[in-house]
Motif scaffolding. Structure first.
Motif, PDB file in Angstrom:
ATOM      1  N   THR A 100      -8.136 -58.384  -6.369  1.00 38.57           N
ATOM      2  CA  THR A 100      -9.140 -57.539  -5.904  1.00 38.57           C
ATOM      3  C   THR A 100      -8.609 -56.905  -4.544  1.00 38.57           C
ATOM      4  O   THR A 100      -8.836 -55.822  -4.348  1.00 38.57           O
ATOM      5  CB  THR A 100     -10.026 -58.894  -5.284  1.00 38.57           C
ATOM      6  N   GLU A 101      -7.368 -57.437  -3.934  1.00 41.94           N
ATOM      7  CA  GLU A 101      -6.837 -56.958  -2.897  1.00 41.94           C
ATOM      8  C   GLU A 101      -6.007 -55.693  -3.323  1.00 41.94           C
ATOM      9  O   GLU A 101      -6.052 -54.752  -2.506  1.00 41.94           O
ATOM     10  CB  GLU A 101      -5.929 -58.106  -2.345  1.00 41.94           C
ATOM     11  N   LEU A 102      -5.445 -56.003  -4.296  1.00 43.14           N
ATOM     12  CA  LEU A 102      -4.723 -54.843  -4.967  1.00 43.14           C
ATOM     13  C   LEU A 102      -5.535 -53.543  -5.335  1.00 43.14           C
ATOM     14  O   LEU A 102      -5.189 -52.399  -4.828  1.00 43.14           O
ATOM     15  CB  LEU A 102      -3.882 -55.127  -5.986  1.00 43.14           C
ATOM     16  N   GLN A 103      -6.700 -53.659  -5.922  1.00 44.62           N
ATOM     17  CA  GLN A 103      -7.829 -52.648  -6.345  1.00 44.62           C
ATOM     18  C   GLN A 103      -8.234 -52.234  -4.818  1.00 44.62           C
ATOM     19  O   GLN A 103      -8.277 -50.968  -5.018  1.00 44.62           O
ATOM     20  CB  GLN A 103      -8.747 -53.532  -7.297  1.00 44.62           C
ATOM     21  N   ARG A 104      -8.472 -52.880  -4.028  1.00 48.60           N
ATOM     22  CA  ARG A 104      -9.017 -52.408  -2.854  1.00 48.60           C
ATOM     23  C   ARG A 104      -8.097 -51.633  -2.118  1.00 48.60           C
ATOM     24  O   ARG A 104      -8.231 -50.401  -1.793  1.00 48.60           O
ATOM     25  CB  ARG A 104      -9.230 -53.550  -1.702  1.00 48.60           C
ATOM     26  N   LYS A 105      -6.701 -51.954  -2.237  1.00 42.07           N
ATOM     27  CA  LYS A 105      -5.643 -51.217  -1.524  1.00 42.07           C
ATOM     28  C   LYS A 105      -5.577 -49.719  -2.042  1.00 42.07           C
ATOM     29  O   LYS A 105      -5.336 -48.802  -1.682  1.00 42.07           O
ATOM     30  CB  LYS A 105      -4.455 -51.768  -1.455  1.00 42.07           C
ATOM     31  N   GLU A 106      -5.545 -49.856  -3.573  1.00 38.12           N
ATOM     32  CA  GLU A 106      -5.448 -48.804  -4.271  1.00 38.12           C
ATOM     33  C   GLU A 106      -6.466 -47.523  -4.170  1.00 38.12           C
ATOM     34  O   GLU A 106      -6.422 -46.440  -3.952  1.00 38.12           O
ATOM     35  CB  GLU A 106      -5.224 -49.089  -5.869  1.00 38.12           C
ATOM     36  N   THR A 107      -7.758 -48.188  -4.071  1.00 35.98           N
ATOM     37  CA  THR A 107      -8.945 -47.308  -3.764  1.00 35.98           C
ATOM     38  C   THR A 107      -8.663 -46.751  -2.258  1.00 35.98           C
ATOM     39  O   THR A 107      -9.018 -45.663  -2.430  1.00 35.98           O
ATOM     40  CB  THR A 107     -10.149 -48.339  -3.944  1.00 35.98           C
ATOM     41  N   LEU A 108      -8.582 -47.497  -1.483  1.00 38.88           N
ATOM     42  CA  LEU A 108      -8.276 -46.988   0.009  1.00 38.88           C
ATOM     43  C   LEU A 108      -7.352 -45.930   0.195  1.00 38.88           C
ATOM     44  O   LEU A 108      -7.603 -45.094   0.619  1.00 38.88           O
ATOM     45  CB  LEU A 108      -8.076 -48.169   0.942  1.00 38.88           C
ATOM     46  N   THR A 109      -6.033 -46.183  -0.664  1.00 39.43           N
ATOM     47  CA  THR A 109      -5.189 -45.266  -0.477  1.00 39.43           C
ATOM     48  C   THR A 109      -5.306 -43.894  -1.298  1.00 39.43           C
ATOM     49  O   THR A 109      -5.145 -42.748  -0.657  1.00 39.43           O
ATOM     50  CB  THR A 109      -3.817 -45.691  -1.385  1.00 39.43           C
ATOM     51  N   ALA A 110      -6.241 -43.901  -2.371  1.00 43.84           N
ATOM     52  CA  ALA A 110      -6.718 -42.755  -2.913  1.00 43.84           C
ATOM     53  C   ALA A 110      -7.908 -42.096  -2.096  1.00 43.84           C
ATOM     54  O   ALA A 110      -7.533 -40.692  -1.920  1.00 43.84           O
ATOM     55  CB  ALA A 110      -7.199 -43.094  -4.188  1.00 43.84           C
ATOM     56  N   PHE A 111      -8.513 -42.577  -1.319  1.00 39.83           N
ATOM     57  CA  PHE A 111      -9.525 -42.364  -0.552  1.00 39.83           C
ATOM     58  C   PHE A 111      -8.868 -41.623   0.950  1.00 39.83           C
ATOM     59  O   PHE A 111      -9.120 -40.555   1.082  1.00 39.83           O
ATOM     60  CB  PHE A 111     -10.422 -43.403  -0.042  1.00 39.83           C
ATOM     61  N   MET A 112      -7.956 -42.339   1.403  1.00 43.08           N
ATOM     62  CA  MET A 112      -7.198 -41.593   2.609  1.00 43.08           C
ATOM     63  C   MET A 112      -6.499 -40.393   2.278  1.00 43.08           C
ATOM     64  O   MET A 112      -6.373 -39.581   2.973  1.00 43.08           O
ATOM     65  CB  MET A 112      -6.379 -42.807   3.070  1.00 43.08           C
ATOM     66  N   ASP A 113      -5.951 -40.261   0.949  1.00 41.44           N
ATOM     67  CA  ASP A 113      -5.376 -39.442   0.681  1.00 41.44           C
ATOM     68  C   ASP A 113      -6.073 -38.058   0.460  1.00 41.44           C
ATOM     69  O   ASP A 113      -5.777 -37.008   0.799  1.00 41.44           O
ATOM     70  CB  ASP A 113      -4.426 -39.416  -0.924  1.00 41.44           C
ATOM     71  N   LYS A 114      -7.362 -38.198  -0.085  1.00 47.85           N
ATOM     72  CA  LYS A 114      -8.268 -37.410  -0.254  1.00 47.85           C
ATOM     73  C   LYS A 114      -8.729 -36.890   1.226  1.00 47.85           C
ATOM     74  O   LYS A 114      -9.041 -35.496   1.585  1.00 47.85           O
ATOM     75  CB  LYS A 114      -9.523 -37.715  -0.835  1.00 47.85           C
ATOM     76  N   LEU A 115      -8.954 -37.573   2.101  1.00 46.64           N
ATOM     77  CA  LEU A 115      -9.239 -37.431   3.485  1.00 46.64           C
ATOM     78  C   LEU A 115      -8.371 -36.510   4.056  1.00 46.64           C
ATOM     79  O   LEU A 115      -8.403 -35.532   5.006  1.00 46.64           O
ATOM     80  CB  LEU A 115      -9.460 -38.672   4.392  1.00 46.64           C
ATOM     81  N   GLU A 116      -6.795 -36.942   4.073  1.00 45.63           N
ATOM     82  CA  GLU A 116      -5.874 -36.246   4.431  1.00 45.63           C
ATOM     83  C   GLU A 116      -5.672 -34.624   3.948  1.00 45.63           C
ATOM     84  O   GLU A 116      -4.984 -33.787   4.755  1.00 45.63           O
ATOM     85  CB  GLU A 116      -4.550 -36.760   4.232  1.00 45.63           C
ATOM     86  N   HIS A 117      -6.330 -34.353   2.929  1.00 47.72           N
ATOM     87  CA  HIS A 117      -6.245 -32.929   2.476  1.00 47.72           C
ATOM     88  C   HIS A 117      -7.615 -32.631   2.153  1.00 47.72           C
ATOM     89  O   HIS A 117      -7.819 -31.816   1.061  1.00 47.72           O
ATOM     90  CB  HIS A 117      -5.491 -33.095   0.934  1.00 47.72           C
TER      91      HIS A 117
END
Length: 141
Positions: A100-117
């Motif tokens: 669950t933590e791994l999935q949360r981190k992957e989702t958060l990373t993808a979301f943050m990547d979109k926010l940065e661009h």
């Protein structure tokens, strides 16, 4: 495959793999001693079946042991099984927590990547981000 790799990592890191290995050897050796000592058990397969009935605490009643050593081994197999089940349960809970933590981190990373661009995103992608933020706010209320 990723889930199996994480489960293996959790088993190794917590040393639960050693516990399961030693437990398996203990049960197999106990079955062999039971086969040698107990007069009502005629083959190793029946001794394994008896061990299964004891470790699962099902106690099917198809074999009634009479020797003291087998009664003591039965008690030890039951106690050891209870401890191993407790350990494995803890490992499984840990496994699901890590997944669950791994999935949360992957989702958060993808979301943050979109926010940065943001300046590179299309209107549809911006709408998708907006909808996710709205959904998130509804969930935390």
């Amino acid at each position: 495959m990723k889930k199996l790799r994480v489960l293996k990592e959790v088993l190794v890191r917590t040393k639960a793999s050693h516990v399961l290995g030693v437990y398996t050897i203990f049960v197999l050796c106990s079955a062999f001693v039971i086969f040698l000592v107990e007069p009502d058990i005629d083959n190793y397969g029946d001794a394994l079946w008896y061990c299964y009935a004891v470790l699962s605490t099902a106690g099917f009643g198809d074999v009634l042991v009479t020797t003291t050593i087998v009664k003591i081994l039965s008690l030890l197999v039951t106690i050891y099984s209870t401890l191993v089940i407790a350990i494995v349960t803890g490992v499984v809970v840990n496994f699901y927590t890590e997944i669950t933590e791994l999935q949360r981190k992957e989702t958060l990373t993808a979301f943050m990547d979109k926010l940065e661009h943001l300046d590179e995103l299309s209107k549809d992608e911006l709408k998708e981000i907006s909808d996710k933020v709205t959904d998130f706010r509804k969930k935390i209320k």
